[in-house]
Design a protein around this motif. Structure first.
Motif, PDB file in Angstrom:
ATOM      1  N   UNK A  75     116.587  -8.924 -26.893  1.00 19.18           N
ATOM      2  CA  UNK A  75     115.662  -8.100 -26.118  1.00 19.18           C
ATOM      3  C   UNK A  75     116.380  -7.276 -25.061  1.00 19.18           C
ATOM      4  N   UNK A  76     117.525  -7.768 -24.590  1.00 15.86           N
ATOM      5  CA  UNK A  76     118.262  -7.075 -23.537  1.00 15.86           C
ATOM      6  C   UNK A  76     119.371  -6.182 -24.084  1.00 15.86           C
ATOM      7  N   UNK A  77     119.635  -6.280 -25.378  1.00  7.96           N
ATOM      8  CA  UNK A  77     120.740  -5.513 -25.950  1.00  7.96           C
ATOM      9  C   UNK A  77     120.464  -4.012 -25.884  1.00  7.96           C
ATOM     10  N   UNK A  78     121.472  -3.272 -25.448  1.00 11.92           N
ATOM     11  CA  UNK A  78     121.392  -1.816 -25.401  1.00 11.92           C
ATOM     12  C   UNK A  78     122.637  -1.256 -26.075  1.00 11.92           C
ATOM     13  N   UNK A  79     122.446  -0.437 -27.091  1.00 11.04           N
ATOM     14  CA  UNK A  79     123.574   0.132 -27.807  1.00 11.04           C
ATOM     15  C   UNK A  79     124.392   1.056 -26.914  1.00 11.04           C
ATOM     16  N   UNK A  80     125.713   0.949 -27.036  1.00  7.83           N
ATOM     17  CA  UNK A  80     126.618   1.874 -26.365  1.00  7.83           C
ATOM     18  C   UNK A  80     126.612   3.204 -27.122  1.00  7.83           C
ATOM     19  N   UNK A  81     127.283   4.197 -26.568  1.00  5.74           N
ATOM     20  CA  UNK A  81     127.347   5.500 -27.239  1.00  5.74           C
ATOM     21  C   UNK A  81     128.010   5.389 -28.611  1.00  5.74           C
ATOM     22  N   UNK A  82     129.088   4.627 -28.678  1.00  4.40           N
ATOM     23  CA  UNK A  82     129.783   4.478 -29.959  1.00  4.40           C
ATOM     24  C   UNK A  82     128.931   3.716 -30.975  1.00  4.40           C
TER      25      UNK A  82
END
Length: 233
Positions: A75-82
């Motif tokens: 639920x807290x995961x946020x993708x980086x730009x890469x």
């Protein structure tokens, strides 16, 4: 969770560490005669254990605690730009979830992967390594058109998905970042199932090839019996 029978744990013999050159290692393994269940395994994985085939183990090395088991709170995961670029690059892939066990058609892909990564083409026993009779394992197939280019073995637990092993076409894997995409897919699939975590396996700070795991933020590691944030390396 049924602990009506004693849960016995045994140390293995010392052996060369597969990750840190010059180091010796050993594991603590659950009694192979214990009637393992998914509920018990879910408890054990939260306590730092993993499985290889039907054997459930955790590192038990004298004078070293470098192997840290990890988890990603979906639920807290946020993708980086890469990672966003990776997801976009691979959005054309077709995904098939196989719940019926290892297929012989996986063998050529597995052998090709071994040859490129480990200078080894010995695939004997791979089914026993990836699956266990008591375990609910998904074999997630990734297709480029009609060509299967990657397979991820993933255990479905009560609290989350546990990454067992991913292998892929060596040429396309490098171009597409298929190892990274397999983890991204597992996170999104866990979220869709309402599960809390993805367990990507052990992380060792001194082992550079494991650093990719810390790029999935926020990542937690089990340190001295407590789950603590692990920073990106």
């Amino acid at each position: 969770m049924d602990f009506s029978k004693p849960l016995k744990i045994y140390p293995t013999a010392m052996h060369a560490c597969a990750y840190l050159p010059g180091k010796l290692a050993r594991n603590a393994v659950i009694d192979p005669d214990f009637d393992m269940t998914m509920s018990v395994y879910d408890y054990l994985i939260k306590s730092g254990f993993r499985r290889s085939g039907s054997q459930v183990y955790r590192p038990y090395c004298e004078g070293c605690n470098g192997c840290i088991t990890t988890r990603i709170e979906v639920k807290k995961f946020a993708m980086s730009k890469s990672q966003k670029r990776n997801a976009k690059l691979n959005q054309d892939l077709r995904v098939v979830i196989n719940e019926d066990g290892f297929k012989d058609k996986y063998l050529p892909l597995y052998e090709s992967y071994l040859a490129s990564r480990h200078d080894d083409t010995e695939a004997e026993g791979v089914q026993d390594f990836l699956a266990a009779s008591w375990c609910d394992t998904l074999f997630v197939e990734f297709y480029d058109g009609e060509e299967m280019i990657s397979v991820a073995a993933v255990d479905r637990l009560e609290s989350g998905l546990s990454a067992v092993y991913t292998f892929f076409d060596p040429e396309k894997g490098g171009k597409r970042g298929l190892g990274v995409f397999a983890v991204i897919w597992q996170i999104e699939h866990a979220k869709s199932l309402g599960l809390e975590y993805v367990y990507p396996g052990y992380w060792i700070k001194e082992c550079r090839k494991m650093n990719y795991k810390t790029r999935f933020q926020p990542l937690e590691g089990l340190v001295d019996g407590n789950w603590k944030p692990l920073e990106k390396q």
